[in-house]
Design an enzyme around this catalytic site. Sequence first.
Site, PDB file in Angstrom:
ATOM      1  N   ARG A  81       0.833  -1.206   0.000  1.00  0.00           N
ATOM      2  CA  ARG A  81       0.000   0.000   0.000  1.00  0.00           C
ATOM      3  C   ARG A  81       0.865   1.252   0.000  1.00  0.00           C
ATOM      4  O   ARG A  81       2.070   1.224   0.251  1.00  0.00           O
ATOM      5  CB  ARG A  81      -0.905   0.012   1.237  1.00  0.00           C
ATOM      6  CG  ARG A  81      -0.153   0.103   2.549  1.00  0.00           C
ATOM      7  CD  ARG A  81      -1.032   0.490   3.718  1.00  0.00           C
ATOM      8  NE  ARG A  81      -0.336   0.372   4.994  1.00  0.00           N
ATOM      9  CZ  ARG A  81       0.505   1.259   5.490  1.00  0.00           C
ATOM     10  NH1 ARG A  81       0.798   2.348   4.788  1.00  0.00           N
ATOM     11  NH2 ARG A  81       1.080   1.086   6.663  1.00  0.00           N
ATOM     12  N   LEU A  84       3.298   5.410   5.022  1.00  0.00           N
ATOM     13  CA  LEU A  84       4.350   4.930   5.914  1.00  0.00           C
ATOM     14  C   LEU A  84       3.753   4.049   7.003  1.00  0.00           C
ATOM     15  O   LEU A  84       2.773   3.348   6.768  1.00  0.00           O
ATOM     16  CB  LEU A  84       5.117   6.129   6.479  1.00  0.00           C
ATOM     17  CG  LEU A  84       5.942   6.902   5.422  1.00  0.00           C
ATOM     18  CD1 LEU A  84       6.424   8.223   5.978  1.00  0.00           C
ATOM     19  CD2 LEU A  84       7.116   6.065   4.933  1.00  0.00           C
ATOM     20  N   HIS A  88      -2.594  -1.283  13.469  1.00  0.00           N
ATOM     21  CA  HIS A  88      -3.948  -1.836  13.456  1.00  0.00           C
ATOM     22  C   HIS A  88      -4.103  -2.730  14.676  1.00  0.00           C
ATOM     23  O   HIS A  88      -3.163  -3.438  15.061  1.00  0.00           O
ATOM     24  CB  HIS A  88      -4.205  -2.687  12.201  1.00  0.00           C
ATOM     25  CG  HIS A  88      -3.999  -1.952  10.921  1.00  0.00           C
ATOM     26  ND1 HIS A  88      -4.663  -0.793  10.609  1.00  0.00           N
ATOM     27  CD2 HIS A  88      -3.210  -2.227   9.850  1.00  0.00           C
ATOM     28  CE1 HIS A  88      -4.294  -0.382   9.411  1.00  0.00           C
ATOM     29  NE2 HIS A  88      -3.407  -1.233   8.934  1.00  0.00           N
ATOM     30  N   ALA A 147      -6.743   6.446   9.148  1.00  0.00           N
ATOM     31  CA  ALA A 147      -5.633   6.332   8.207  1.00  0.00           C
ATOM     32  C   ALA A 147      -6.133   5.713   6.910  1.00  0.00           C
ATOM     33  O   ALA A 147      -7.003   4.837   6.914  1.00  0.00           O
ATOM     34  CB  ALA A 147      -4.521   5.466   8.807  1.00  0.00           C
ATOM     35  N   LEU A 161      -8.873   1.625   4.531  1.00  0.00           N
ATOM     36  CA  LEU A 161      -8.903   2.602   5.615  1.00  0.00           C
ATOM     37  C   LEU A 161      -8.988   1.915   6.973  1.00  0.00           C
ATOM     38  O   LEU A 161      -9.464   0.789   7.092  1.00  0.00           O
ATOM     39  CB  LEU A 161     -10.060   3.582   5.431  1.00  0.00           C
ATOM     40  CG  LEU A 161     -11.495   3.046   5.445  1.00  0.00           C
ATOM     41  CD1 LEU A 161     -12.060   2.957   6.853  1.00  0.00           C
ATOM     42  CD2 LEU A 161     -12.387   3.923   4.577  1.00  0.00           C
ATOM     43  N   ALA A 162      -8.512   2.640   7.986  1.00  0.00           N
ATOM     44  CA  ALA A 162      -8.517   2.136   9.371  1.00  0.00           C
ATOM     45  C   ALA A 162      -9.024   3.251  10.268  1.00  0.00           C
ATOM     46  O   ALA A 162      -8.346   4.273  10.448  1.00  0.00           O
ATOM     47  CB  ALA A 162      -7.115   1.693   9.784  1.00  0.00           C
ATOM     48  N   CYS A 178       2.122   7.181  10.398  1.00  0.00           N
ATOM     49  CA  CYS A 178       2.149   7.598   8.992  1.00  0.00           C
ATOM     50  C   CYS A 178       3.345   8.497   8.687  1.00  0.00           C
ATOM     51  O   CYS A 178       3.372   9.182   7.664  1.00  0.00           O
ATOM     52  CB  CYS A 178       0.847   8.292   8.607  1.00  0.00           C
ATOM     53  SG  CYS A 178      -0.603   7.253   8.865  1.00  0.00           S
TER      54      CYS A 178
END
Length: 220
Positions: A81, A84, A88, A147, A161-162, A178
């Site tokens: 992806r 940076l 999770h 994120a 996305l998270a 990130c």
Amino acid sequence: MTVGKAAVKVVRLGRISYLSALKVQQQHIKQHLESCSTSPNTLLLCEHEPVYTIGIRQAPYPPEEEQRLKALGADFFRTSRGGLITFHGPGQLVCYPVLNLGCFKKSVRWYVCELERTVIKMCSKFGIEASTSPDTGVWVGNHKICAIGIHCGRYITSHGLALNCNTDMSWFDNIVPCGIVGKGVTSLSRELGRDVPTEEAIPKLLEAFTEQFNCTLTYN
């Protein structure tokens, strides 16, 4: 834009390891690329066991850094992806759209912006004023609440996305999320001053997604 609304299938994976979810994504991508007929666009929803992941810009993360983070009790993965490092874990709603952008608009920039707008719209349903910034993702002030890091090959999307719901935010203390110095992270629970589990966020996220992507959802 295609005529009519695209159909998107919602698949709930529950609590799942990052590697297992990656394999599920790859299976859905393969269906898109190999099928002669139209493969279903899919939203994979899940939570992960604690894991740090990095994107294609891997130079700042030597093996020593990987071992340091693993010693904290989390997994560590190098991924395809964009973006940076991020975290999770339980209490974070992860959404992996595996979509054929030919059903929507063949533009990666458009797609990322639509994901951001989806989360902003979802936050507004909670009464939270969120926004974008020059840095990818969705922010509440100078704190990132969601994120976003995607991959797109032959207009088939993966990763996604998270959204921090009731995540243990102390996991982020071990990294520069990130790679953005001087900014923090937040969650739905922190912003609202109460516990907001992922189960409460899912319906609002799906509602916002259907509105923003002008699609219909099906459930397996």
